[in-house]
Design an enzyme around this catalytic site. Structure first.
Site, PDB file in Angstrom:
ATOM      1  N   GLU A   1     -24.222  76.814  -6.267  1.00  0.00           N
ATOM      2  CA  GLU A   1     -23.856  78.168  -6.722  1.00  0.00           C
ATOM      3  C   GLU A   1     -23.434  79.024  -5.528  1.00  0.00           C
ATOM      4  O   GLU A   1     -22.512  79.832  -5.625  1.00  0.00           O
ATOM      5  CB  GLU A   1     -25.021  78.833  -7.455  1.00  0.00           C
ATOM      6  CG  GLU A   1     -25.401  78.163  -8.757  1.00  0.00           C
ATOM      7  CD  GLU A   1     -24.240  78.024  -9.730  1.00  0.00           C
ATOM      8  OE1 GLU A   1     -23.487  78.992  -9.921  1.00  0.00           O
ATOM      9  OE2 GLU A   1     -24.085  76.926 -10.293  1.00  0.00           O
TER      10      GLU A   1
ATOM     11  N   TRP B   1     -19.992  78.181  -4.894  1.00  0.00           N
ATOM     12  CA  TRP B   1     -19.053  78.907  -5.784  1.00  0.00           C
ATOM     13  C   TRP B   1     -18.721  80.262  -5.157  1.00  0.00           C
ATOM     14  O   TRP B   1     -17.582  80.726  -5.188  1.00  0.00           O
ATOM     15  CB  TRP B   1     -19.687  79.154  -7.159  1.00  0.00           C
ATOM     16  CG  TRP B   1     -19.450  78.078  -8.173  1.00  0.00           C
ATOM     17  CD1 TRP B   1     -20.372  77.178  -8.619  1.00  0.00           C
ATOM     18  CD2 TRP B   1     -18.227  77.799  -8.879  1.00  0.00           C
ATOM     19  NE1 TRP B   1     -19.791  76.355  -9.563  1.00  0.00           N
ATOM     20  CE2 TRP B   1     -18.484  76.716  -9.744  1.00  0.00           C
ATOM     21  CE3 TRP B   1     -16.945  78.357  -8.861  1.00  0.00           C
ATOM     22  CZ2 TRP B   1     -17.510  76.182 -10.590  1.00  0.00           C
ATOM     23  CZ3 TRP B   1     -15.967  77.827  -9.703  1.00  0.00           C
ATOM     24  CH2 TRP B   1     -16.261  76.751 -10.547  1.00  0.00           C
TER      25      TRP B   1
ATOM     26  N   TRP C   1      -1.866  91.035 -24.901  1.00  0.00           N
ATOM     27  CA  TRP C   1      -3.251  91.431 -25.172  1.00  0.00           C
ATOM     28  C   TRP C   1      -3.288  92.509 -26.242  1.00  0.00           C
ATOM     29  O   TRP C   1      -2.322  93.255 -26.422  1.00  0.00           O
ATOM     30  CB  TRP C   1      -3.912  91.952 -23.894  1.00  0.00           C
ATOM     31  CG  TRP C   1      -3.861  90.981 -22.750  1.00  0.00           C
ATOM     32  CD1 TRP C   1      -3.090  91.072 -21.628  1.00  0.00           C
ATOM     33  CD2 TRP C   1      -4.599  89.757 -22.612  1.00  0.00           C
ATOM     34  NE1 TRP C   1      -3.295  89.996 -20.802  1.00  0.00           N
ATOM     35  CE2 TRP C   1      -4.218  89.175 -21.377  1.00  0.00           C
ATOM     36  CE3 TRP C   1      -5.540  89.097 -23.410  1.00  0.00           C
ATOM     37  CZ2 TRP C   1      -4.753  87.966 -20.924  1.00  0.00           C
ATOM     38  CZ3 TRP C   1      -6.073  87.899 -22.945  1.00  0.00           C
ATOM     39  CH2 TRP C   1      -5.680  87.346 -21.728  1.00  0.00           C
TER      40      TRP C   1
ATOM     41  N   ASN D   1     -26.067  84.655 -15.590  1.00  0.00           N
ATOM     42  CA  ASN D   1     -24.757  84.021 -15.416  1.00  0.00           C
ATOM     43  C   ASN D   1     -24.209  83.399 -16.704  1.00  0.00           C
ATOM     44  O   ASN D   1     -23.034  83.572 -17.033  1.00  0.00           O
ATOM     45  CB  ASN D   1     -24.830  82.949 -14.324  1.00  0.00           C
ATOM     46  CG  ASN D   1     -23.497  82.287 -14.097  1.00  0.00           C
ATOM     47  OD1 ASN D   1     -22.518  82.951 -13.774  1.00  0.00           O
ATOM     48  ND2 ASN D   1     -23.430  80.982 -14.302  1.00  0.00           N
TER      49      ASN D   1
ATOM     50  N   TRP E   1      -8.462  90.521 -19.799  1.00  0.00           N
ATOM     51  CA  TRP E   1      -9.655  90.235 -18.981  1.00  0.00           C
ATOM     52  C   TRP E   1      -9.893  91.313 -17.930  1.00  0.00           C
ATOM     53  O   TRP E   1     -11.021  91.544 -17.514  1.00  0.00           O
ATOM     54  CB  TRP E   1      -9.530  88.847 -18.330  1.00  0.00           C
ATOM     55  CG  TRP E   1      -8.305  88.657 -17.474  1.00  0.00           C
ATOM     56  CD1 TRP E   1      -7.075  88.247 -17.891  1.00  0.00           C
ATOM     57  CD2 TRP E   1      -8.182  88.880 -16.066  1.00  0.00           C
ATOM     58  NE1 TRP E   1      -6.195  88.196 -16.843  1.00  0.00           N
ATOM     59  CE2 TRP E   1      -6.851  88.570 -15.707  1.00  0.00           C
ATOM     60  CE3 TRP E   1      -9.061  89.287 -15.072  1.00  0.00           C
ATOM     61  CZ2 TRP E   1      -6.378  88.668 -14.391  1.00  0.00           C
ATOM     62  CZ3 TRP E   1      -8.599  89.389 -13.757  1.00  0.00           C
ATOM     63  CH2 TRP E   1      -7.267  89.081 -13.434  1.00  0.00           C
TER      64      TRP E   1
ATOM     65  N   TRP F   1     -14.232  86.161 -14.059  1.00  0.00           N
ATOM     66  CA  TRP F   1     -13.404  86.628 -15.187  1.00  0.00           C
ATOM     67  C   TRP F   1     -12.187  85.735 -15.387  1.00  0.00           C
ATOM     68  O   TRP F   1     -11.839  85.397 -16.514  1.00  0.00           O
ATOM     69  CB  TRP F   1     -12.994  88.101 -14.994  1.00  0.00           C
ATOM     70  CG  TRP F   1     -14.055  88.978 -15.575  1.00  0.00           C
ATOM     71  CD1 TRP F   1     -15.076  89.582 -14.903  1.00  0.00           C
ATOM     72  CD2 TRP F   1     -14.245  89.290 -16.962  1.00  0.00           C
ATOM     73  NE1 TRP F   1     -15.892  90.253 -15.788  1.00  0.00           N
ATOM     74  CE2 TRP F   1     -15.401  90.093 -17.050  1.00  0.00           C
ATOM     75  CE3 TRP F   1     -13.568  88.970 -18.127  1.00  0.00           C
ATOM     76  CZ2 TRP F   1     -15.883  90.579 -18.265  1.00  0.00           C
ATOM     77  CZ3 TRP F   1     -14.045  89.460 -19.347  1.00  0.00           C
ATOM     78  CH2 TRP F   1     -15.187  90.251 -19.410  1.00  0.00           C
TER      79      TRP F   1
HETATM   80  P1  FAD Z   1     -28.436  82.365  -8.774  1.00  0.00           P
HETATM   81  O1  FAD Z   1     -28.187  81.489  -9.943  1.00  0.00           O
HETATM   82  O2  FAD Z   1     -29.784  82.350  -8.194  1.00  0.00           O
HETATM   83  O3  FAD Z   1     -27.358  81.950  -7.660  1.00  0.00           O
HETATM   84  C1  FAD Z   1     -27.558  82.218  -6.273  1.00  0.00           C
HETATM   85  C2  FAD Z   1     -26.399  83.007  -5.716  1.00  0.00           C
HETATM   86  O4  FAD Z   1     -25.204  82.264  -5.761  1.00  0.00           O
HETATM   87  C3  FAD Z   1     -26.107  84.294  -6.476  1.00  0.00           C
HETATM   88  O5  FAD Z   1     -26.978  85.327  -6.081  1.00  0.00           O
HETATM   89  C4  FAD Z   1     -24.649  84.553  -6.121  1.00  0.00           C
HETATM   90  O6  FAD Z   1     -24.522  85.163  -4.864  1.00  0.00           O
HETATM   91  C5  FAD Z   1     -24.101  83.136  -6.023  1.00  0.00           C
HETATM   92  N1  FAD Z   1     -23.487  82.730  -7.294  1.00  0.00           N
HETATM   93  C6  FAD Z   1     -24.110  82.181  -8.347  1.00  0.00           C
HETATM   94  N2  FAD Z   1     -23.225  81.862  -9.312  1.00  0.00           N
HETATM   95  C7  FAD Z   1     -22.021  82.237  -8.858  1.00  0.00           C
HETATM   96  C8  FAD Z   1     -20.701  82.171  -9.398  1.00  0.00           C
HETATM   97  N3  FAD Z   1     -20.426  81.638 -10.602  1.00  0.00           N
HETATM   98  N4  FAD Z   1     -19.691  82.683  -8.662  1.00  0.00           N
HETATM   99  C9  FAD Z   1     -19.913  83.212  -7.448  1.00  0.00           C
HETATM  100  N5  FAD Z   1     -21.136  83.291  -6.886  1.00  0.00           N
HETATM  101  C10 FAD Z   1     -22.177  82.796  -7.569  1.00  0.00           C
HETATM  102  N6  FAD Z   1     -21.691  87.325  -9.010  1.00  0.00           N
HETATM  103  C11 FAD Z   1     -21.794  88.349  -8.146  1.00  0.00           C
HETATM  104  O7  FAD Z   1     -22.521  88.232  -7.140  1.00  0.00           O
HETATM  105  N7  FAD Z   1     -21.098  89.512  -8.343  1.00  0.00           N
HETATM  106  C12 FAD Z   1     -20.285  89.704  -9.422  1.00  0.00           C
HETATM  107  O8  FAD Z   1     -19.665  90.757  -9.544  1.00  0.00           O
HETATM  108  C13 FAD Z   1     -20.190  88.653 -10.373  1.00  0.00           C
HETATM  109  N8  FAD Z   1     -19.443  88.789 -11.501  1.00  0.00           N
HETATM  110  C14 FAD Z   1     -19.345  87.740 -12.391  1.00  0.00           C
HETATM  111  C15 FAD Z   1     -18.527  87.872 -13.531  1.00  0.00           C
HETATM  112  C16 FAD Z   1     -18.393  86.819 -14.436  1.00  0.00           C
HETATM  113  C17 FAD Z   1     -17.511  86.979 -15.647  1.00  0.00           C
HETATM  114  C18 FAD Z   1     -19.085  85.608 -14.207  1.00  0.00           C
HETATM  115  C19 FAD Z   1     -18.959  84.467 -15.163  1.00  0.00           C
HETATM  116  C20 FAD Z   1     -19.889  85.464 -13.090  1.00  0.00           C
HETATM  117  C21 FAD Z   1     -20.037  86.513 -12.158  1.00  0.00           C
HETATM  118  N9  FAD Z   1     -20.858  86.396 -11.016  1.00  0.00           N
HETATM  119  C22 FAD Z   1     -20.925  87.436 -10.122  1.00  0.00           C
HETATM  120  C23 FAD Z   1     -21.528  85.124 -10.697  1.00  0.00           C
HETATM  121  C24 FAD Z   1     -22.974  84.981 -11.228  1.00  0.00           C
HETATM  122  O9  FAD Z   1     -23.032  85.304 -12.583  1.00  0.00           O
HETATM  123  C25 FAD Z   1     -23.997  85.832 -10.464  1.00  0.00           C
HETATM  124  O10 FAD Z   1     -23.844  85.623  -9.071  1.00  0.00           O
HETATM  125  C26 FAD Z   1     -25.425  85.424 -10.830  1.00  0.00           C
HETATM  126  O11 FAD Z   1     -25.638  85.605 -12.209  1.00  0.00           O
HETATM  127  C27 FAD Z   1     -26.406  86.269 -10.045  1.00  0.00           C
HETATM  128  O12 FAD Z   1     -27.724  85.959 -10.383  1.00  0.00           O
HETATM  129  P2  FAD Z   1     -28.681  85.221  -9.363  1.00  0.00           P
HETATM  130  O13 FAD Z   1     -28.688  85.925  -8.060  1.00  0.00           O
HETATM  131  O14 FAD Z   1     -29.983  85.047 -10.041  1.00  0.00           O
HETATM  132  O15 FAD Z   1     -27.940  83.828  -9.182  1.00  0.00           O
END
Ligand code: FAD
Length: 476
Positions: A278, A281, A310, A345, A363, A386
């Site tokens: 993650e 990502w 849209w 997420n 979007w 997005w």
């Molecule tokens: P964990 O699951 O513990 O992951 C650890 C870290 O990995 C996160 O804190 C984050 O920094 C990173 N991470 C995890 N998943 C992703 C991912 N898919 N893409 C990029 N980084 C990731 N994340 C943001 O930090 N800011 C946003 O504005 C954001 N907008 C999002 C919008 C959409 C539509 C989607 C689908 C995802 C988005 N994410 C965003 C990614 C992800 O949803 C969040 O990082 C995550 O839910 C944060 O929770 P956590 O810290 O418990 O994540």
């Protein structure tokens, strides 16, 4: 005596801060730190008031940590990035700064501002030094065999891990106390002029100490359970470190090293790696944004998707924003976002898909709404997420793969525990019907104070398929 200035932006920490570390390397220099609030710019970037409050609270904590090291933190304010160039120049003149240190930000506006700062300070003979700091590996350092940026995540991730195995990025220590000793208690910072909104600090740790404690705790047991729990929003199965990472209260290197300290084979351990993936990502979307700066301007990665027609419908958009779509999992998720400034997420994927694929709303409207609410708002991750959900980006699911909001709810919140938490109107609905409450109401002649579904999924799905197909044909 030389004066070094550290310009803090989204790196609000003293541990593993490349610019701060470099500024403090010479014992003979006086070190100052500056944060510039830019309310007008933040407004134009739709920064969430909860994120502004998070930054504000972390600045206060940081001021204390820096003061203990003998480094004063100044907080100044101007309207936007253009004005911050002049402000910085004036500050450097006033404090006779010889060298400026900062960590790179990779968004287009930020890079333009930094280029202007470099030019301006060059004329004043202030040396400027920038650092790649907010990533594990710098943008442009993980490329395909033909030296291009990867456009698909899995091969990027594999190449990324290979690079990590060749040598891990190091963490730098917090600076030592400056030779002149710690400062006395600093004057209170004057708050900046941007709307702020309270958040729950039990969910989002404030200050480095709390962030590091959360990271340590997560890297013990929870990270090993992450693969099983991470998709279930009713559980507290993810790290909730995103706000810390987005504002730089923690660095990704700290995350990597803590993980590997606890699980030395983390790069090969398939369970522990799920969490690290993650973080990769996060890297992927930032590397992409540098390779394709148009992403910062909200352009779709797949060009033909610009032609999608849209739907403009303020009422549907508002129903989605307020969690009143009649689809329980979507509504629970949107209400979680509105209340906490954070959304799980899996739910970000479901709600994004619903807006784009069920409501056929652009979007970018969703991207904008998320940023305006999220405490962890981050342009690259948000745009990447997005565009993935909208099937307009790299790695996006094929556009014809469309989430069904009812079956997604059944898969990831089977008993409806999460839904009941956020949609109290459904508390009486039995488990069997929690994802289709109106069916239960009809069968049992009950009245529900909950909206009927605002669109019929099967029909909406077809409409979206047709709209995408028409857009694609326009390119032929
Ligand atoms: P964990 O699951 O513990 O992951 C650890 C870290 O990995 C996160 O804190 C984050 O920094 C990173 N991470 C995890 N998943 C992703 C991912 N898919 N893409 C990029 N980084 C990731 N994340 C943001 O930090 N800011 C946003 O504005 C954001 N907008 C999002 C919008 C959409 C539509 C989607 C689908 C995802 C988005 N994410 C965003 C990614 C992800 O949803 C969040 O990082 C995550 O839910 C944060 O929770 P956590 O810290 O418990 O994540």
């Amino acid at each position: 005596m030389l004066t070094h200035l550290v310009w803090l932006r989204n790196d609000l920490r003293i541990h593993d801060n490349s610019a701060l570390y470099a500024a403090c390397r010479s014992e003979g220099a006086r070190v100052l730190a500056l944060f510039i609030a830019t309310p007008g710019q933040w407004q134009s970037h739709d920064m969430a008031p909860k994120q502004a409050e998070y930054i504000w609270q972390n600045l206060q904590s940081l001021q204390q940590s820096l003061a203990e090291k003998g480094i004063p933190l100044f907080l100044q304010q101007c309207d936007d990035f253009d004005a911050s160039v002049t402000l910085l120049q004036d500050f450097c003149r006033e404090h006779r700064v010889d060298r400026l240190f900062y960590n790179y930000q990779y968004e287009v506006n930020e890079r333009q501002r930094d280029a202007a700062v470099e030019r301006t300070l060059f004329d004043d003979e202030v040396m400027v030094q920038g650092f790649d700091d907010s990533l594990l590996l710098p943008p442009g350092s993980v490329l395909t065999g033909s030296r291009e940026m990867y456009k698909v995540f899995t091969p990027f991730s594999k190449a990324f891990v290979k690079r990590l195995k060749e040598g891990l990025p190091e963490c730098v220590p917090a600076p030592a106390v400056r030779p002149d000793g710690p400062l006395s208690t600093p004057d209170a910072l004057q708050p900046f002029d941007y709307p702020r909104e309270a958040f729950d600090d039990r969910l989002f740790p404030v200050g480095e100490k709390a962030a590091i404690a959360r990271l340590r705790e997560f890297c013990q047991q929870p990270v090993t359970e992450y693969p099983d729990k991470r998709d279930l929003p009713a559980l507290d199965g993810t790290s909730r470190l995103s706000a810390c990472l987005a504002t730089g209260v923690l660095s990704p290197r700290q995350c990597l090293h803590r993980l590997l300290k606890q699980h030395p084979h983390g790069l090969d351990d398939t369970r522990v790696f799920v969490w690290l993936n993650e973080l990769i990502w996060r890297e992927f979307y930032r590397h992409l944004m540098v390779a394709f700066p148009a992403l910062c301007r909200h352009q779709p990665f797949i060009k033909w998707t610009r032609n999608v027609r849209w739907r403009e419908d303020a009422a549907l958009l508002q129903a989605w924003q307020q969690g009143k779509t009649g689809y329980p999992i979507v509504d629970a998720a949107m209400r979680q976002l509105n209340a906490l400034g954070w959304m799980h997420n899996r739910l970000r994927m479901i709600t994004a898909s619903f807006l784009v694929k069920d409501l056929l709303i652009d979007w970018r409207q969703g991207e904008r709404y998320f940023i305006s609410q999220l405490i962890d708002g981050d342009l690259a991750a948000n745009n990447g997420g997005w565009q993935w959900a909208a099937s307009t980006g790299t790695d996006s699911a094929p556009y014809f793969r469309i989430f069904n909001p009812t079956t997604q709810g059944e898969r990831f919140d089977l008993s409806g525990e999460f839904i009941r938490r956020w949609v109290p109107e459904l508390s009486r609905v039995p488990e069997k019907y929690i994802h289709q409450p109106h069916e239960w109401a009809k069968k049992n002649q009950q009245k529900l104070d909950y909206p009927a579904p605002i669109v019929e999924h099967k029909q909406a799905r077809q409409q979206t398929l047709d709209a995408f197909e028409a857009a694609r044909k326009q390119m032929d």
